[in-house]
Write an enzyme that holds these catalytic residues in place. Sequence first.
Site, mmCIF file in Angstrom:
data_model
loop_
_atom_site.group_PDB
_atom_site.id
_atom_site.type_symbol
_atom_site.label_atom_id
_atom_site.label_comp_id
_atom_site.label_asym_id
_atom_site.label_seq_id
_atom_site.Cartn_x
_atom_site.Cartn_y
_atom_site.Cartn_z
ATOM 1 N N LYS A 175 34.725 36.647 56.608
ATOM 2 C CA LYS A 175 33.578 35.736 56.465
ATOM 3 C C LYS A 175 34.084 34.510 55.707
ATOM 4 O O LYS A 175 34.168 34.498 54.485
ATOM 5 C CB LYS A 175 32.470 36.444 55.673
ATOM 6 C CG LYS A 175 31.056 36.002 55.976
ATOM 7 C CD LYS A 175 30.728 34.556 55.688
ATOM 8 C CE LYS A 175 30.559 34.201 54.242
ATOM 9 N NZ LYS A 175 30.561 32.739 53.993
ATOM 10 N N GLU A 250 39.541 36.908 43.160
ATOM 11 C CA GLU A 250 40.331 35.775 42.669
ATOM 12 C C GLU A 250 39.350 34.654 42.436
ATOM 13 O O GLU A 250 38.782 34.107 43.389
ATOM 14 C CB GLU A 250 41.409 35.424 43.705
ATOM 15 C CG GLU A 250 42.588 34.734 43.070
ATOM 16 C CD GLU A 250 42.404 33.242 43.060
ATOM 17 O OE1 GLU A 250 41.995 32.708 41.999
ATOM 18 O OE2 GLU A 250 42.643 32.614 44.091
ATOM 19 N N CYS A 284 42.280 26.340 42.384
ATOM 20 C CA CYS A 284 41.967 27.122 41.183
ATOM 21 C C CYS A 284 43.101 27.060 40.163
ATOM 22 O O CYS A 284 42.904 27.333 38.989
ATOM 23 C CB CYS A 284 41.645 28.557 41.569
ATOM 24 S SG CYS A 284 42.919 29.285 42.601
ATOM 25 N N GLU A 387 34.786 25.263 34.309
ATOM 26 C CA GLU A 387 35.510 24.817 35.510
ATOM 27 C C GLU A 387 34.740 23.682 36.190
ATOM 28 O O GLU A 387 33.590 23.842 36.582
ATOM 29 C CB GLU A 387 35.694 25.974 36.492
ATOM 30 C CG GLU A 387 36.566 25.556 37.673
ATOM 31 C CD GLU A 387 36.806 26.672 38.682
ATOM 32 O OE1 GLU A 387 37.954 26.860 39.075
ATOM 33 O OE2 GLU A 387 35.839 27.353 39.070
#
Length: 483
Positions: A175, A250, A284, A387
Amino acid sequence: MSDITELSNFINGEWRPANCDHWIEDYSPANGAHIASIPCSSSEDIDAAVEAALNAGEDWGYLSIAERAGWLEKIADALENRAEEVAQLESLDTGKPISLARSVDAARSVANFRFFAEQGREFESEIFEMSDATNRVVYKPVGVAGLITPWNLPLYLLSWKVAPALLMGNTVVAKPSEMTPMTASLLAEVIEDVGLPTGVFNLVHGNGRDAGAPLTSHPDVNLISFTGGTATGREVAKSASSGFKKLSLELGGKNATIIREDVDIENMMSSIVRASFLNQGQVCLCGSRILIHESIYDSFIEAFLEAVSNMVVGDPADEETELGALISAEHRDKVLSYIDLAEEEGGSILCGGGAPVGIPQAFEGGYWVSPTVIDGLAPDSRCSTEEIFGPVVTLHPFSDDEEAIEIANMTDYGLAGSIWTADVEAGSEMAEQIDSGMIWVNCWLHRDLRVPFGGVKNSGVGREGGRWSLGFFSEAINICVKH
Ligand code: TXE
């Protein structure tokens, strides 16, 4: 004739429309144009894909690892033949520069299949002898693997999961992000073209709520590998835990780039700029906090700002472009809201802060933020610890290694980081004291696919990469035979 691509799901070897007539629109980040529509799939589509994967599992799992490695090589070859198409689609769908899409996204997607094929060819299960018995470890498939991927490195991250999942005998329901569906469909075409057995790889497009969540909670899915935001990762973990699925997460990062006083600024600068802004800062692993020894703080800032001001921001299709557009209007607004917050928190915007000046008219509908450098924020401020995932870095002075380590660890994330120094030994010692899954010394994103990849704290759970992927995507069974 319409230029809008309508994508379908790929289930049990067939291209199928979703079970609903509702479409999700996919926009070009560079100019805001509607470029594709994907089915808004639901739990019925996930059920069909999981059923196909379950049915295909027995035969696929029965093949030897060397036979499955052969299939990965076929996929790698076929994908390589379409590498330029991958790069063009990825640049269109994500707004990233074409040069980056070629050198990173297209190249690495092929490399992931090749690498895991090679791992499969070299794979040997362990034997542990006892004085009176022999233990033999057998690696069995886990079952149906649900693979959920984000928009920043679409095919790169999908192939990083699909290749080891297939190698170890699992069947797959993928997905991809609804914001970047195109190259996942291309991969399904490649898989169809090479003739992978029906149902081994299934692709379901859709959003997280309607397609992602039913996949993570499906009772016949035995493993979930997810890359995405930390908040979503928390939902995925909750949903997957009730069925005791194998889980790898992750998630985000807020990585420190540490510049020691002995650094050769001139030689390192292009790498530090790359670590700050690659893919518009939407990786990331990007170093979004730069910690600089106080004795070189001013000279570093001067050289850094000069290098940043020379970056070419603009048309992703232009070979010279170094920075493209952000993924969506919503994400751009999130990034801009952090820049506003930085000012409220007492920061000074040294460069950037909004859309690039002089962006051509053709791109005015796109989602642009020029590279932004912020000074003067407390290291524990929200902008310095949360973040942002955009082309924004904050600068912070430190007086000694201990303080640098303290600041580096002052966030809930723990994914990556880098240390820049002439003293490699001191850099390596510092690296061990930083709470994160990966640290580079005098380099960044220098990837060896054999090493463990993953984060600590809120950056994730588990490790993938090399033998860690092979372990995660399999069940190690010990057979102890008494002599
Ligand atoms: O990602 P999401 P978003 C970070 C970055 C970004 C933030 C949010 O900070 O601003 O995450 O990004 C699927 N069950 N990263 O909202 O929602 C979704 O459809 C199952 C860091 O775009 O995490 C997509 O396929 N699946 C990151 C995937 O999860 C669900 C890269 C990722 O989407 C779901 C991207 C649900 N309940 C963003 N909800 C990195 N680690 O590199 C959504 N999804």
